[in-house]
Motif scaffolding. Structure first.
Motif: not given
Length: 423
Positions: A182-193, A220-225
Motif C-alpha cells: 500500500r502507499p507510503f506517503v511523506v508529510v514534510d511538517c517543516s516545509g508546510l506553512p 491522509i486519504e492518499a495514504a489509505q491502507g
C-alpha cells in the motif's frame, strides 16, 4: 549420518506455513526445511544433517561461541520462544533476518526439536547498494527494534540527528509490514506553512477558503491502507496538534470545509531531530500527542557512533553518485573519512563523496579530493593572542600543532572543534 524420524503431523504442519521454517535437533542438526524455505533458499535436501550455524553463518562452532547471540542456547536455558536478529548468508547475499525459535517437547516434557522461522528484513544488509547498510552494534540494535515493530500497526517515533536516515528507516518499517503493498506517503511538517498544513493533511472541499476552486483529498486519504510518515513532527503548529491527536485516537478526520467525518486506515510513523520531551516541558508540544506518537520509540545512531560502517556506506554511496565509474577510496582517504566528526551524518558523507567523485579523474579517491574548499586561507579567522593560561585544543598554537598531526588544515580543525569534536 542417520537422522531421526519426523512425525508426519509436524512435517505436514511446517510444509503449509507461508514463511521459511527449518526444523533441527538440540545438537543443531537440520532435519527438515519447509516449502517456503526451499522456494527462497533452494533445495532443502543439501541442508539435511548440516548444522544451522554452518548453513546460516558459515561458522564452525555455534553462534554463542562465535561472537553472536545463539537463539538455541537461549531457548534451551529459558525453555521458551526466543527472538534475535542475525546476519545470514542467503542466495541473495548477506541479509539481516529476524529469527523466531521455538522449542518442541515430547510427552516427557523434554525438548526434542527446535523450529526456526526466518523473516528477512527488507532494505537492510551488511554490504551492497541497499538503503540501510551496516554491522555496527548500535546499527544492529536499531534493526532489531525495526524487526519487532514492523509487523504490527503500532505508532513509531524515530528520533535522530539531521541526516541520520530517518526517512529510510521509516521506509524499511513500511516494507517489512503487512502494509508493504500500500502507499507510503511523506508529510514534510517543516516545509508546510501553518495556513496550508491542515488542508494538505486533511484535504478540503470546494469553497472552503479563498482559492479552493475544487475538492482536494489530503495526504491522509492518499495514504489509505498504507503508512503516513510525519517527517519533523516537532514542527507541527500547536493549533493543529490537537487535530492530529484526534486522528490518532479515533482514526477519524474531516476535510476542511466539511462536516462529514471520514475514517483513516493508516499506520503513522513520525520522526524528528528535536528534543520532544523538552518541548513538552516548555509547552511547545502537547504532552498527550507526544504519548500517542511515542508508542514505540526508536533512536537512530549518529554516524560517529558507527564508524566501522563508513567503508561499506562509502562504497554503496559511490555506486549511487558515480554508478558507472567503479570509484574506490584509497586507504589514506578512508582513514581521513574515519577521523571526521560528521555532524551531518550519512547525508554529509554522501555530499562529501559526490564532490570527491567530481574532483577525482582516476579510479581512486585520495585525501586531497576530500579537502573542504572552505579551508582556504583567506576564509580562515584571524589569529587571536594566546591565553595566559595553559594552552588548550582551542588555542591557536595547539590548533596548529594538532592540525599538522592529523594532516588537516587549521580551518578544518577549527570547524570540527566548534561542532563539538574533541581530540
Amino acid at each position: 549420518m542417520s537422522l531421526p524420524a519426523i512425525p508426519a503431523e509436524l512435517r505436514s504442519l511446517l510444509e503449509q506455513l507461508p514463511e521459511p521454517h527449518i526444523l533441527f535437533t538440540p545438537d543443531y542438526r537440520i532435519v527438515f526445511a519447509n516449502r517456503a524455505y526451499r522456494d527462497s533458499h533452494g533445495s532443502g535436501r543439501a541442508l539435511l544433517g548440516q548444522t544451522c550455524y554452518h548453513v546460516s553463518h558459515h561458522y564452525d562452532a555455534p553462534c554463542d561461541q562465535s561472537g553472536e547471540s545463539c537463539p538455541l542456547a537461549r531457548s534451551r536455558e529459558s525453555g521458551q520462544r526466543e527472538r534475535v536478529l542475525h546476519l545470514h548468508h542467503t542466495p541473495h547475499g548477506e541479509e539481516y533476518v529476524a529469527i523466531e525459535l521455538m522449542p518442541l517437547r515430547n510427552a516427557h516434557g523434554e525438548i526434542s526439536w527446535f523450529v526456526e522461522r526466518m523473516t528477512p528484513l527488507p532494505s537492510a544488509r551488511r554490504h551492497g547498494n541497499d538503503d540501510l547498510i551496516g554491522r555496527a552494534p548500535a546499527f544492529v540494535r536499531m534493526l532489531e527494534q525495526i524487526s519487532r515493530v514492523a509487523p504490527s500497526d503500532a505508532t513509531v517515533l524515530l528520533q535522530g540527528e539531521s541526516g541520520s536516515g530517518k526517512e529510510l528507516v521509516a521506509q524499511a518499517i513500511h516494507r517489512a509490514s503487512k502494509r508493504a503493498n500500500r502507499p507510503f506517503v511523506v508529510v514534510d511538517c517543516s516545509g508546510l506553512p501553518e495556513t496550508l498544513f491542515e488542508s494538505a493533511l486533511f484535504g478540503h472541499e470546494r469553497g472552503a477558503f479563498t482559492g479552493a476552486v475544487s475538492r482536494q483529498i489530503g495526504l491522509i486519504e492518499a495514504a489509505q491502507g498504507g503508512t503516513l510518515f510525519l517527517d519533523e513532527v516537532g514542527d507541527i503548529p500547536l493549533t493543529l496538534q490537537v487535530k492530529l491527536l484526534r486522528l490518532l485516537e479515533t482514526g477519524a478526520f474531516r476535510r476542511v470545509g466539511s462536516v462529514e467525518p471520514r475514517h483513516a486506515d493508516v499506520r503513522v510513523i513520525s520522526a524528528t531531530h528535536r528534543p520532544l520531551r523538552q518541548m513538552v516541558a516548555d509547552g511547545r508540544f502537547r504532552q498527550d500527542l507526544f504519548f500517542r506518537l511515542n508508542t514505540f520509540p526508536i533512536a537512530l545512531p549518529p554516524l560517529r557512533a558507527r564508524r566501522e560502517d563508513i567503508p561499506a556506506l562509502a562504497d554503496a554511496l559511490l555506486e549511487r553518485v558515480a554508478p558507472s565509474r567503479g570509484l574506490r577510496l584509497s586507504p589514506a582517504a578512508l582513514a581521513r573519512l574515519a577521523s571526521l566528526p560528521f555532524p551531518g551524518n550519512v547525508r554529509e558523507l554522501r555530499n562529501l563523496l559526490e564532490r570527491a567523485s567530481l574532483l577525482c579523474d582516476g579510479p581512486r579517491i585520495e585525501p586531497e579530493h576530500l579537502d573542504d574548499p572552505l579551508d582556504s586561507p583567506w576564509l580562515a579567522p584571524a589569529d587571536t593572542p594566546p591565553a595566559a593560561t595553559a594552552p588548550s585544543a582551542n588555542s591557536p598554537a595547539s590548533r596548529k600543532a594538532l592540525a599538522a598531526q592529523l594532516g588537516i588544515s587549521e580551518r578544518t580543525l577549527y570547524r570540527r572543534l566548534k561542532a563539538g569534536w574533541r581530540p
